[in-house]
Design an enzyme around this catalytic site. Structure first.
Site, PDB file in Angstrom:
ATOM      1  N   ASP A  41      -2.401  25.279 -22.660  1.00 38.67           N
ATOM      2  CA  ASP A  41      -3.847  25.087 -22.665  1.00 38.67           C
ATOM      3  C   ASP A  41      -4.336  24.631 -24.037  1.00 38.67           C
ATOM      4  O   ASP A  41      -5.214  23.775 -24.147  1.00 38.67           O
ATOM      5  CB  ASP A  41      -4.548  26.395 -22.284  1.00 38.67           C
ATOM      6  CG  ASP A  41      -4.240  26.786 -20.838  1.00 38.67           C
ATOM      7  OD1 ASP A  41      -3.816  25.905 -20.070  1.00 38.67           O
ATOM      8  OD2 ASP A  41      -4.419  27.958 -20.494  1.00 38.67           O
ATOM      9  N   SER A  86      -7.890  20.196  -8.932  1.00 45.41           N
ATOM     10  CA  SER A  86      -7.606  21.235  -9.915  1.00 45.41           C
ATOM     11  C   SER A  86      -8.937  21.816 -10.388  1.00 45.41           C
ATOM     12  O   SER A  86      -9.984  21.534  -9.791  1.00 45.41           O
ATOM     13  CB  SER A  86      -6.848  20.598 -11.071  1.00 45.41           C
ATOM     14  OG  SER A  86      -6.404  21.582 -11.944  1.00 45.41           O
ATOM     15  N   LEU A  87      -8.907  22.602 -11.431  1.00 45.24           N
ATOM     16  CA  LEU A  87     -10.150  23.160 -11.978  1.00 45.24           C
ATOM     17  C   LEU A  87     -10.240  22.794 -13.453  1.00 45.24           C
ATOM     18  O   LEU A  87      -9.221  22.758 -14.149  1.00 45.24           O
ATOM     19  CB  LEU A  87     -10.140  24.691 -11.862  1.00 45.24           C
ATOM     20  CG  LEU A  87     -10.284  25.295 -10.472  1.00 45.24           C
ATOM     21  CD1 LEU A  87      -9.967  26.786 -10.519  1.00 45.24           C
ATOM     22  CD2 LEU A  87     -11.695  25.074  -9.943  1.00 45.24           C
ATOM     23  N   GLU A 117     -14.374  34.848  -9.072  1.00 44.25           N
ATOM     24  CA  GLU A 117     -13.139  35.273  -8.406  1.00 44.25           C
ATOM     25  C   GLU A 117     -12.054  35.384  -9.446  1.00 44.25           C
ATOM     26  O   GLU A 117     -12.142  34.754 -10.504  1.00 44.25           O
ATOM     27  CB  GLU A 117     -12.680  34.189  -7.418  1.00 44.25           C
ATOM     28  CG  GLU A 117     -13.456  34.129  -6.160  1.00 44.25           C
ATOM     29  CD  GLU A 117     -13.080  32.873  -5.371  1.00 44.25           C
ATOM     30  OE1 GLU A 117     -12.011  32.280  -5.623  1.00 44.25           O
ATOM     31  OE2 GLU A 117     -13.868  32.488  -4.518  1.00 44.25           O
ATOM     32  N   LYS A 119      -8.526  34.383 -11.003  1.00 47.43           N
ATOM     33  CA  LYS A 119      -7.694  33.176 -10.928  1.00 47.43           C
ATOM     34  C   LYS A 119      -6.245  33.654 -10.814  1.00 47.43           C
ATOM     35  O   LYS A 119      -5.662  34.142 -11.782  1.00 47.43           O
ATOM     36  CB  LYS A 119      -7.892  32.306 -12.163  1.00 47.43           C
ATOM     37  CG  LYS A 119      -7.138  30.994 -12.071  1.00 47.43           C
ATOM     38  CD  LYS A 119      -7.555  30.044 -13.164  1.00 47.43           C
ATOM     39  CE  LYS A 119      -6.901  28.682 -13.028  1.00 47.43           C
ATOM     40  NZ  LYS A 119      -5.470  28.674 -12.884  1.00 47.43           N
ATOM     41  N   ASP A 121      -2.276  33.726 -10.456  1.00 49.68           N
ATOM     42  CA  ASP A 121      -1.239  32.890 -11.059  1.00 49.68           C
ATOM     43  C   ASP A 121      -0.074  32.764 -10.090  1.00 49.68           C
ATOM     44  O   ASP A 121       0.868  33.552 -10.104  1.00 49.68           O
ATOM     45  CB  ASP A 121      -0.779  33.528 -12.379  1.00 49.68           C
ATOM     46  CG  ASP A 121      -0.110  32.504 -13.271  1.00 49.68           C
ATOM     47  OD1 ASP A 121      -0.126  31.311 -12.934  1.00 49.68           O
ATOM     48  OD2 ASP A 121       0.448  32.904 -14.311  1.00 49.68           O
ATOM     49  N   GLU A 176      -3.613  30.862  -2.714  1.00 48.26           N
ATOM     50  CA  GLU A 176      -2.507  30.980  -3.658  1.00 48.26           C
ATOM     51  C   GLU A 176      -1.413  31.873  -3.086  1.00 48.26           C
ATOM     52  O   GLU A 176      -1.673  33.018  -2.695  1.00 48.26           O
ATOM     53  CB  GLU A 176      -3.065  31.605  -4.946  1.00 48.26           C
ATOM     54  CG  GLU A 176      -2.269  31.325  -6.173  1.00 48.26           C
ATOM     55  CD  GLU A 176      -2.629  29.983  -6.828  1.00 48.26           C
ATOM     56  OE1 GLU A 176      -3.395  29.191  -6.235  1.00 48.26           O
ATOM     57  OE2 GLU A 176      -2.115  29.737  -7.923  1.00 48.26           O
ATOM     58  N   TYR A 228      -8.876  31.424  -0.828  1.00 51.49           N
ATOM     59  CA  TYR A 228     -10.083  31.356  -1.658  1.00 51.49           C
ATOM     60  C   TYR A 228     -10.941  30.119  -1.423  1.00 51.49           C
ATOM     61  O   TYR A 228     -11.945  29.920  -2.094  1.00 51.49           O
ATOM     62  CB  TYR A 228      -9.758  31.462  -3.149  1.00 51.49           C
ATOM     63  CG  TYR A 228      -8.638  30.546  -3.650  1.00 51.49           C
ATOM     64  CD1 TYR A 228      -8.751  29.164  -3.632  1.00 51.49           C
ATOM     65  CD2 TYR A 228      -7.476  31.111  -4.161  1.00 51.49           C
ATOM     66  CE1 TYR A 228      -7.745  28.349  -4.111  1.00 51.49           C
ATOM     67  CE2 TYR A 228      -6.453  30.303  -4.642  1.00 51.49           C
ATOM     68  CZ  TYR A 228      -6.589  28.925  -4.610  1.00 51.49           C
ATOM     69  OH  TYR A 228      -5.590  28.117  -5.067  1.00 51.49           O
ATOM     70  N   LYS A 320     -10.192  30.758 -18.819  1.00 50.22           N
ATOM     71  CA  LYS A 320      -8.803  31.168 -19.045  1.00 50.22           C
ATOM     72  C   LYS A 320      -8.742  32.397 -19.952  1.00 50.22           C
ATOM     73  O   LYS A 320      -9.420  32.441 -20.985  1.00 50.22           O
ATOM     74  CB  LYS A 320      -8.008  30.020 -19.690  1.00 50.22           C
ATOM     75  CG  LYS A 320      -7.927  28.754 -18.844  1.00 50.22           C
ATOM     76  CD  LYS A 320      -7.206  28.951 -17.527  1.00 50.22           C
ATOM     77  CE  LYS A 320      -5.729  28.994 -17.586  1.00 50.22           C
ATOM     78  NZ  LYS A 320      -4.977  27.774 -17.636  1.00 50.22           N
ATOM     79  N   CYS A 414      26.808  43.101 -44.313  1.00 45.99           N
ATOM     80  CA  CYS A 414      26.660  42.112 -43.233  1.00 45.99           C
ATOM     81  C   CYS A 414      27.203  42.684 -41.913  1.00 45.99           C
ATOM     82  O   CYS A 414      28.350  43.160 -41.876  1.00 45.99           O
ATOM     83  CB  CYS A 414      27.430  40.854 -43.610  1.00 45.99           C
ATOM     84  SG  CYS A 414      27.567  39.670 -42.256  1.00 45.99           S
ATOM     85  N   CYS A 417      30.584  40.454 -41.041  1.00 42.89           N
ATOM     86  CA  CYS A 417      31.840  40.511 -41.800  1.00 42.89           C
ATOM     87  C   CYS A 417      31.930  41.721 -42.720  1.00 42.89           C
ATOM     88  O   CYS A 417      32.963  41.945 -43.346  1.00 42.89           O
ATOM     89  CB  CYS A 417      32.027  39.230 -42.603  1.00 42.89           C
ATOM     90  SG  CYS A 417      30.860  39.087 -43.960  1.00 42.89           S
ATOM     91  N   CYS A 432      24.031  37.103 -46.647  1.00 40.69           N
ATOM     92  CA  CYS A 432      25.399  37.590 -46.663  1.00 40.69           C
ATOM     93  C   CYS A 432      26.112  36.799 -47.754  1.00 40.69           C
ATOM     94  O   CYS A 432      26.020  35.575 -47.807  1.00 40.69           O
ATOM     95  CB  CYS A 432      26.068  37.332 -45.306  1.00 40.69           C
ATOM     96  SG  CYS A 432      27.850  37.494 -45.360  1.00 40.69           S
ATOM     97  N   CYS A 437      32.315  34.320 -44.213  1.00 40.58           N
ATOM     98  CA  CYS A 437      31.808  35.098 -43.077  1.00 40.58           C
ATOM     99  C   CYS A 437      31.884  34.204 -41.831  1.00 40.58           C
ATOM    100  O   CYS A 437      31.387  33.064 -41.847  1.00 40.58           O
ATOM    101  CB  CYS A 437      30.360  35.510 -43.355  1.00 40.58           C
ATOM    102  SG  CYS A 437      29.517  36.223 -41.931  1.00 40.58           S
TER     103      CYS A 437
HETATM  104  S1  IVH Z   1     -10.423  27.100  -6.348  1.00 44.21           S
HETATM  105  C1  IVH Z   1     -11.402  22.695  -5.828  1.00 44.21           C
HETATM  106  N1  IVH Z   1     -10.000  29.619  -6.744  1.00 44.21           N
HETATM  107  O1  IVH Z   1      -6.031  27.410  -9.973  1.00 44.21           O
HETATM  108  C2  IVH Z   1     -11.075  24.007  -6.415  1.00 44.21           C
HETATM  109  N2  IVH Z   1      -8.332  28.098  -7.449  1.00 44.21           N
HETATM  110  O2  IVH Z   1      -6.197  25.519 -12.140  1.00 44.21           O
HETATM  111  C3  IVH Z   1      -9.889  24.589  -5.838  1.00 44.21           C
HETATM  112  N3  IVH Z   1      -6.375  29.178  -8.425  1.00 44.21           N
HETATM  113  O3  IVH Z   1      -4.964  24.660  -8.111  1.00 44.21           O
HETATM  114  C4  IVH Z   1      -9.378  25.739  -6.534  1.00 44.21           C
HETATM  115  N4  IVH Z   1      -7.036  31.241  -8.206  1.00 44.21           N
HETATM  116  O4  IVH Z   1      -3.892  26.937  -7.642  1.00 44.21           O
HETATM  117  C5  IVH Z   1      -9.519  28.385  -6.892  1.00 44.21           C
HETATM  118  N5  IVH Z   1      -9.736  31.907  -6.991  1.00 44.21           N
HETATM  119  C6  IVH Z   1      -9.262  30.679  -7.140  1.00 44.21           C
HETATM  120  C7  IVH Z   1      -8.009  30.434  -7.704  1.00 44.21           C
HETATM  121  C8  IVH Z   1      -7.589  29.127  -7.861  1.00 44.21           C
HETATM  122  C9  IVH Z   1      -6.064  30.465  -8.608  1.00 44.21           C
HETATM  123  C10 IVH Z   1      -5.505  28.065  -8.840  1.00 44.21           C
HETATM  124  C11 IVH Z   1      -5.283  27.004  -7.819  1.00 44.21           C
HETATM  125  C12 IVH Z   1      -5.737  25.735  -8.470  1.00 44.21           C
HETATM  126  C13 IVH Z   1      -5.610  26.076  -9.915  1.00 44.21           C
HETATM  127  C14 IVH Z   1      -6.442  25.228 -10.812  1.00 44.21           C
END
Ligand code: IVH
Length: 681
Positions: A41, A86-87, A117, A119, A121, A176, A228, A320, A414, A417, A432, A437
């Site tokens: 990140d 993605s987010l 919510e 997140k 992993d 997930e 989710y 994050k 050491c 040795c 050493c 050695c």
């Molecule tokens: S919403 C369009 N909600 O985070 C938005 N994603 O970094 C769709 N993830 O690909 C994602 N917890 O794999 C959403 N409560 C949550 C989540 C979540 C984990 C993951 C998911 C996504 C990734 C993005």
């Protein structure tokens, strides 16, 4: 015109793009990250900031605008009906608030309600239900195309194969797949009992388990799932359709899908911030890994209004969590001996899961650091993984210190040795003192043969170990009188590999003086100092004859390096080694003061050399460039003036063509060196 990029920015941007693509691939496609997510990140943030400050350099296809992860070809491909986006991330509360302000502004200063919510992993999947039955499950892949993992997902007990009444004819559920911490711990306990290598962390184990070729293996892994989000929905189930996100979550739960009960709807953004901090403080109480909090706009119509970019929705953000810190017991402080004889203390820890992997040891750097941190065997210590993959002991939890605890003392002998360990005056490191050695002997040979030194292919750790153990070598001088007949008798050495080794050793004879001096591993002599010494003295013999003052007179060298080089040259075993190398014909000459003589026709130019040239070695070519005022970096970028290509220069050539960098053959290179002109100039 955009802002002119500062010289270093472009190089750093390209480096970051490379690194991010590489680690993205390791994480998403191969499920085996090498660095903690927090470090990844950090790189993304740095790249994003650099691209923002240098808009000229933003390109389509930069990892900042892509969703990570391409698909591997082991499963059938599934094209998602709606992309799996993605987010965007917020790495601190300021970024989180800034996002909320942007959203509110877009909505005409009317703040929406939010849903927070966890997140999770794990691994994102999309489940497709038709007429209430699961017909397909797919991974996210690159967001457009994923892998068909239906058979594997069907083994996950928590995922219903049939939904409860009220499901629309087509419903795509996104969520997930993860492995709970307790399942992970139990799985590893069983593996260790069976003498199998333990898995690194729950996330990768979940991803690996889901992508098993044999679904029967997935079935044994006890995976879990949180729903989710919804994807495509066709028709309705006869009931009232949800109009908000929190209603959607409840609806998914009613249909029989696992929905996490920590989602919370909040109307005041200050409460969102308070909630995020509360999650951060309690993340360890959960039986599953999280790496953040996702904040979403609650109203689905407003989500629609805000829309998405190609990568991520504008109506959601992932806050994050910062790198993790955990406490564990420091079992013992031990000392390891490095290749140069350096004795480094390190902490043996009760294994603890932190920052994405299990940590059982951490360096304590040197005697002073142990004292400053005041860590002692038996202490409960705080461990963190930050900055890089290397775990760090931050310090002891003093309230937990055992009453009989005593400060640790650096050992005097050491561990390899048994010779005396000595800390030279004014230095932080302890060494050493025994030149013979075994750890040092192997270390010196490995370094001598390594890439930046004499570059002897096929002379890695395992072989050095074998040759030393079998008595074939006791120092680097023995490389040039190896008994290949005996080597041919060892397991794993066929005719070809013996010949390859022989050839690699022969090639190393041509390395220039700077490389040899670096390879000999004189204290304080890295590649730069080695090159300076080579240019100043021109041969090992002349350097041996030089007094401390003459060495110190070399620009850039101080008294410490000068006397250390001088002492090294005049120690008996080293002098003997140099003599043996000379006798074996390893005695390169460098042309002294070439730098001043050569016309500086390449000033400001970056000329990359690749492949094998007929007329000169690669190092010689690089020296020819630098001695004329140019630079000779190791890779091609948009800033490269020209690429010189010898036989076998493949990937760099492709990159140069892609970037429109002029490509020179040897004749054109010779002209460039003479005149500073490129073809056509
Ligand atoms: S919403 C369009 N909600 O985070 C938005 N994603 O970094 C769709 N993830 O690909 C994602 N917890 O794999 C959403 N409560 C949550 C989540 C979540 C984990 C993951 C998911 C996504 C990734 C993005």
């Amino acid at each position: 015109m955009g802002i002119r990029p500062v010289e270093g920015a472009l190089a750093r941007i390209e480096e970051l793009r490379e690194l991010i693509r590489h680690h993205n691939e390791l994480y998403h496609t191969l499920d085996s990250p090498q660095i903690p997510n927090a470090d990844f990140d950090t790189m993304v943030v740095e790249l994003r900031d650099l691209e923002a400050a240098n808009p000229d350099l933003a390109v389509h296809g930069s990892p900042t605008s892509d969703v990570g992860g391409r698909t591997l070809n082991t499963f059938d491909e599934v094209t998602h009906t709606l992309p799996m986006r993605s987010l965007d991330n917020a790495f601190d509360l300021d970024e989180l608030r800034a996002w909320a302000e942007r959203v509110t502004k877009r909505l005409g200063e009317v703040p929406p309600a939010w849903v927070c919510e966890l997140k999770f992993d794990g691994l994102a999947v999309s489940l497709r239900y038709e007429d209430g039955l699961m017909v397909q499950a797919a991974t996210r892949g690159d967001g457009r195309n994923g892998e068909d993992v239906t058979a594997n997902v069907a083994t996950i007990a928590e995922i219903p194969s049939a939904l409860a009444a009220g499901a629309p004819p087509v419903l795509e559920v996104r969520g997930e797949v993860y492995m709970s911490k307790s399942t992970f711990t139990e799985l590893n306990r069983v593996r260790e009992e069976a003498d199998e290598k333990p898995f690194a962390n729950p996330r990768n184990t979940a991803a690996g388990s889901l992508r098993q070729k044999d679904p029967a293996v997935t079935a044994t892994r006890d995976l879990s799932f949180w729903a989710y989000q919804v994807g495509e929905v066709v028709g309705d189930g006869g009931g009232t359709e949800p109009t908000t996100h929190h209603e959607t979550l409840r609806w998914l739960g009613d249909l029989g899908l696992p929905v996490n009960d920590r989602a919370i709807r909040l109307t005041d953004f200050d409460d969102v911030v308070t909630h995020v901090l509360a999650v951060e403080a309690s993340r360890h109480d959960l039986d599953y890994e999280i790496d953040g909090v996702v904040v979403k706009v609650d109203d689905l119509a407003i989500q629609e209004e805000l829309g998405s970019t190609a990568r991520a929705p504008r109506w959601a953000i992932a806050y994050k969590l910062p790198p993790e810190e955990r406490t564990t017991r420091l079992l013992e402080i031990e000392v390891s001996i490095g290749p140069g004889g350096q004795a480094t203390p390190f902490a043996r820890l009760e294994p603890v899961f932190v920052g994405g992997s299990t940590v059982a040891a951490a360096t304590l750097h040197n005697a002073d650091q142990v004292g400053i941190k005041d860590v002692r065997p038996g202490d409960t210590v705080i461990v963190r993984k930050a900055g890089d993959v290397i775990p760090e002991v931050l310090g002891p939890v003093l309230s937990e210190r055992p009453e009989d605890s005593v400060p640790w003392e650096f050992p005097t002998s050491c561990p390899v040795c048994g010779s005396r360990l000595v800390r030279p005056e004014g230095e932080a490191a302890t060494f050493c003192t025994d030149f013979s050695c075994p750890r040092q002997v192997r270390g010196r040979i490995e370094h001598f043969a390594s890439r930046g030194a004499m570059d002897i292919d096929g002379f890695g750790e395992a072989r050095v170990d074998l040759f030393v153990t079998e008595g074939l070598m006791a120092d680097v001088g023995d490389i040039y009188s190896l008994d290949f007949d005996r080597i041919a008798e060892f397991d794993g050495f066929g005719e070809t590999s013996v010949q390859n080794l022989r050839d690699a050793i022969t090639r190393s004879r041509q390395r220039p003086l700077g490389r040899l001096l670096f390879a000999l591993r004189l204290p304080h002599v890295g590649t730069t100092v080695a090159d300076q010494l080579a240019q100043a003295f021109g041969s090992v013999g002349r350097l041996e004859d030089a007094c401390v003052e003459e060495i110190e007179a070399v620009e850039g060298l101080g008294p410490v390096i000068a006397s250390s080089v001088h002492d090294w040259m005049h120690s008996k075993p080293n002098a003997g080694l140099l003599e043996r190398l000379r006798a074996a014909g390893i005695d390169p000459e460098a042309s002294v003061s070439k730098t001043e003589d050569a016309p500086q026709v390449l000033e400001g130019m970056a000329v990359v050399v690749t492949g094998t040239l007929d007329e000169m070695g690669r190092d010689e070519a690089k020296e020819a460039i630098t001695s004329r005022g140019g630079r000779s970096p190791g890779s091609v970028s948009a800033k490269t003036t020209a690429l010189v290509v010898g036989a076998g220069g493949g990937s760099k050539l492709a990159r140069a063509k892609q970037l429109g960098v002029p490509v020179l053959d040897e004749a054109a290179f010779a002209r460039l060196l003479e005149t500073g002109k490129l073809p056509g100039q």
